[in-house]
Motif scaffolding. Structure first.
Motif, short mmCIF file in Angstrom:
data_model
loop_
_atom_site.label_atom_id
_atom_site.label_comp_id
_atom_site.label_asym_id
_atom_site.label_seq_id
_atom_site.Cartn_x
_atom_site.Cartn_y
_atom_site.Cartn_z
N ASP A 178 -88.37 42.17 -28.62
CA ASP A 178 -88.85 43.49 -28.25
C ASP A 178 -89.68 43.29 -26.99
OD1 ASP A 178 -89.31 46.44 -29.47
OD2 ASP A 178 -91.06 45.79 -28.34
N GLY A 223 -82.74 43.50 -32.38
CA GLY A 223 -83.85 44.34 -31.91
C GLY A 223 -83.61 45.80 -32.21
N LEU A 257 -91.83 44.03 -33.80
CA LEU A 257 -90.90 42.99 -34.24
C LEU A 257 -91.00 42.75 -35.74
CD1 LEU A 257 -91.04 40.30 -31.43
CD2 LEU A 257 -89.04 41.53 -32.22
#
Length: 845
Positions: free
Chosen positions: A316, A354, A417
């Motif tokens: 991220d 992600g 994350l």
């Protein structure tokens, strides 16, 4: 010591009020929540503003009460509680208990009787009471210790003895005597004919009560009122008995029971989560506070070593100067990205996980960094699982799948994350459970890569052409304004709905076709009908169309050109529709009109990248009708496509019972409207409007269509039944669309869901088809220097920029992939065109 005030809520009445005041509120699975939400808003308002220490919530528990024994017609005019409301009452009670609030209800009695009894028991202990209700019946209880608070939209009304006398001209205790004469339509208590409400107030005020009015018959005037009272003495007494509240029920009264308990925040959180009440969660102490995540800083070389050993990274970082990533349970940040770090990002063998990876890919590309190996995108996974959401932000998904309430824009990259890692486990399992894993991994995830490259590639436009077109439109619009003013004989602001209404309906006396809250409508549908009667509406339609296209495209497109690339970079939205279709924005090129001269001119401004290249348009021919033939299995429709017939001409011939060569253009157009209309659940009303024919004639066409293609009728019927049973429909590839309204009791809402049940598998399957083709074509383009670049997708059409000397080879490759990516019962056909711009194209054989 001042004793605390007791608050009593007339719950059943507020549940009804909320149910009818708030329409259409339901969870994504279709569970109605309007009454729950409305009642909760009232409850929270009371808790916040009144801060009660003693509180009771009172419910009706049955329709039959002791009053029905006195009068069988009591409340007989009231229908049964609607199913949509009765299903919400138990949930409302669950929430009340979770708040630690006692509930009172008793078989054979109404909530009003319970309130009357509790307030009198409180009075006997010198405890003041405030009743929360909008019911007039409860005003009879008002005295120096008992008040009634009536919640209103603007300002609440607090009834004390003075306020009641101001409103009714009587003391609170005399309200029942008033009802004895006036009755109560809501409760089906009949009024006494010949005694007006005004006269009833005078009588009660003069004699003191209904019984005293009866005992002083000789003093009543005028004569007709005396007769009315004397002839209805039993009814008057019965009315009063029905209106009089029971004040001595056998109810336990204790301050301990009425004391507000501690809310069970965990239970409230679970309930609000299930009901999807995000706004009500914000003040709950259990709302998840994201934990601080420890982040280590590593060099590019260390990052490379860690990533290669793990073979996957969670990332991220929209800022490539400080990429945050995660391996196992540790979080790292890389400072200035080195060549080593860049090699990890570009390595497709290292899986990237992600949220909204396309945005990260495009951001990194601007920094000359490539992101390959996109493996799992939580945003795309959540979209496949529930394509009807309006937002797929990380905070939304944390709420939906992890029951965590996170405020927007409060997370740092490492915290994001941590959520992404947690989400991946949940989403992956649900994709498997719902047979969506293959569609996700083989189509949607590879498509993220395709769309990212398409957006980065961009679109070239002819700025000179658009500037010239803008000037021409300015001149045309100025002339149109003159013509419009000339037709009505006055000047007015064409963009003002108010002034336009005055001109059309007051000055020109045109007929009013439909109305809005602000007056007669002047929308496009109305103007089209009025254009058949007068020239002015026709000019107005042209003015609106030109104004919209000028502002949306002609003037806006040049402003969107990226100065670095000299191209427009439209955004392709992969999560924007419930059917699986892609949408585009900034600019939205999917809404560009193709049948008007101006629309074609704007398309002309979208040009090939260079003098050595051409634009190639590859368009699926009648793909939705071909999909319909495939999934319906109708043999006549399948045979028509297998024989490469003109499907609209073929349909017209069969419907009209003539040879294909005898089909006129008008017949073919009617058949075309039916062919495409059937796909979208066309009704006889809709077809009659489209073809400007009578509804009976339109129904005849539809009946003839189903007689011609009986398999289609069976498909429609079976598809609706399947949706009613499962609550969702699927495309050929297994994509789901949930239809929470498919069993709605409201006919209009239910029929809309039925149309979606029929159309979604067709439109969605066509979307799956072109997505699969895009993924396969992209793979081939990557394997070798194909000389082509995919730049646009508009519904069933793909547009490429292709080197002129590669056109034949490239177009053959694209056609082969598009036509054979998925085998149907009918041949799939792709029409090819090429040219220097998107409008002026020649067919490729």
């Amino acid at each position: 010591m001042v004793k605390p005030r007791l608050f009593l809520i007339d719950a059943t009445a507020f549940c009804y009020r909320a149910f009818y005041a708030i329409r259409g509120l339901a969870t994504t699975s279709g569970e109605p929540t309007n009454a729950i939400y409305g009642f909760l808003r009232i409850l929270q308002k009371i808790l916040k503003e009144q801060k009660p220490q003693l509180l009771g919530v009172c419910f009706d528990v049955s329709r039959k009460t002791f009053r029905h024994e006195k009068d069988s017609q009591y409340k007989s005019n009231r229908p049964e509680m609607p199913d949509g409301l009765s299903s919400q009452i138990p949930v409302i009670k669950q929430i009340i208990r979770a708040y630690g609030i006692p509930i009172f209800e008793a078989e054979g009695f109404e909530a009003d009787d319970i309130i009357a009894t509790l307030s009198q028991k409180a009075k006997s202990r010198n405890i003041p009471t405030t009743i929360i209700s909008s019911d007039k019946d409860l005003l009879q209880l008002v005295d120096e210790d008992i008040l009634v608070l009536s919640p209103q939209k603007d300002e609440d009304i607090l009834f004390d003895t003075v306020k009641v006398e101001e409103k009714f001209g009587l003391k609170p205790a005399q309200i029942v005597d008033l009802v004895a004469f006036t009755g109560d339509a809501v409760d089906n208590i009949p009024s006494i004919k010949g005694v007006s409400e005004k006269k009833a107030v005078e009588l009660v005020r003069e004699f003191g009560s209904a019984e005293k009015v009866i005992s002083h018959l000789d003093k009543i005037s005028p004569e007709k009122v005396k007769v009315a009272v004397s002839e209805n003495i039993e009814r008057i007494r019965l009315n009063r008995e029905l209106a009089d509240l029971q004040k001595d029920m056998d109810l336990e009264f204790s301050l301990e029971k009425l004391a507000l308990g501690e809310p069970d925040h965990q239970e409230l959180f679970k309930l609000f989560k299930r009901l999807e009440f995000k706004a009500l969660l914000k003040d709950l102490p259990v709302a998840d506070k994201s934990e601080e995540v420890k982040v280590e800083t590593v060099s590019g070389a260390e990052f490379c070593q860690l990533a290669k050993s793990s073979r996957k990274i969670f990332l991220d970082g929209k800022n490539p100067e400080s990429l945050t990533f995660s391996l196992d349970h540790k979080f790292f940040t890389v400072g200035k990205l080195s060549r080593d770090a860049g090699s990890v990002l570009v390595d497709p063998a290292i899986k990237k996980i992600g949220h909204d990876l396309k945005t990260i890919k495009l951001f990194l590309k601007k920094e000359d960094l490539a992101l390959e190996g996109l493996d799992f995108d939580t945003m795309i996974a959540a979209y496949l699982l529930n394509p009807s959401k309006s937002s797929y932000s990380l905070e939304e998904l944390a709420w939906d799948f992890l029951a965590k309430s996170v405020k927007a824009d409060t997370l740092d990259c490492a915290q994001r994350l941590a959520l992404i890692k947690e989400l991946k486990v949940k989403l992956e399992k649900q994709l498997e459970d719902k047979s969506l894993a293959e569609l996700f991994s083989q189509v949607e995830m590879p498509l993220v890569e395709v769309l990212g490259e398409m957006e980065a590639e961009g679109i070239k436009i002819d700025l000179k052409l658009l500037k010239r077109l803008s000037q021409e439109l300015e001149t045309r619009l100025a002339k149109l304004v003159e013509e419009i003013h000339g037709l009505c004989g006055c000047q007015f602001n064409i963009n003002s709905p108010k002034q336009l209404r005055e001109v059309l309906f007051e000055k020109l006396k045109l007929r009013v076709i439909k109305r809005t809250k602000s007056g007669p409508s002047t929308d496009e549908e109305v103007l089209k009908k009025l254009a058949e009667e007068h020239e002015l509406p026709k000019k107005l339609l042209e003015y609106r169309q030109l104004t919209k296209l000028k502002s949306t495209y002609v003037d806006a497109l040049p402003e969107m050109v990226d100065p670095k690339t000299a191209r427009i970079h439209t955004s392709f939205n992969q999560t924007g529709t419930e059917t699986g279709r892609l949408s585009s924005s900034n600019p939205n090129l999917q809404n560009l009109p193709t049948k008007t001269e101006l629309g074609r001119k704007i398309r002309e401004a979208i040009i090939a990248f260079s003098a050595q290249s051409l634009l190639l348009s590859c368009d699926y021919s009648q793909i939705e009708l071909r999909v319909l033939a495939h999934i319906s299995g109708d043999r006549t429709l399948i045979k028509a496509f297998q024989e490469n017939k003109d499907i609209h001409r073929k349909t017209a011939a069969l419907i009209y019972g003539v040879e294909e060569k005898e089909v006129s253009d008008e017949m073919r157009n009617s058949a075309k409207a039916i062919n495409f209309g059937i796909v979208y659940g066309l009704s006889s009303f809709g077809l009659s409007r489209d073809l400007n024919i009578r509804a009976e004639e339109a129904q005849g066409f539809i009946d003839a269509y189903f007689a011609t293609y009986p398999g289609v009728k069976v498909y429609i019927e079976e598809q609706i039944k399947r949706a009613e049973k499962n609550g969702f429909v699927t495309t050929i590839s297994g994509r789901r669309r949930y239809l929470p309204d498919i069993n709605n009791k409201n006919q209009a809402i239910r029929q809309f869901a039925q149309r979606q049940a029929v159309n979604t598998p067709i439109q969605g399957s066509a979307s799956d088809l072109i997505k699969m083709a895009m993924v396969d074509i992209h793979k081939l383009m990557r394997q070798k220097d194909s000389g082509g670049r995919m730049i646009l997708q508009v519904h069933d059409e793909l547009v490429f920029d292709v080197d002129s000397d590669s056109l034949n080879k490239f177009s053959a490759m694209v056609k082969e992939k598009m036509e054979n990516v998925l085998k149907l019962e009918v041949p799939v056909k792709v029409d090819l065109k090429a040219g220097k711009n998107w409008s002026e194209m020649e067919e490729l054989k």
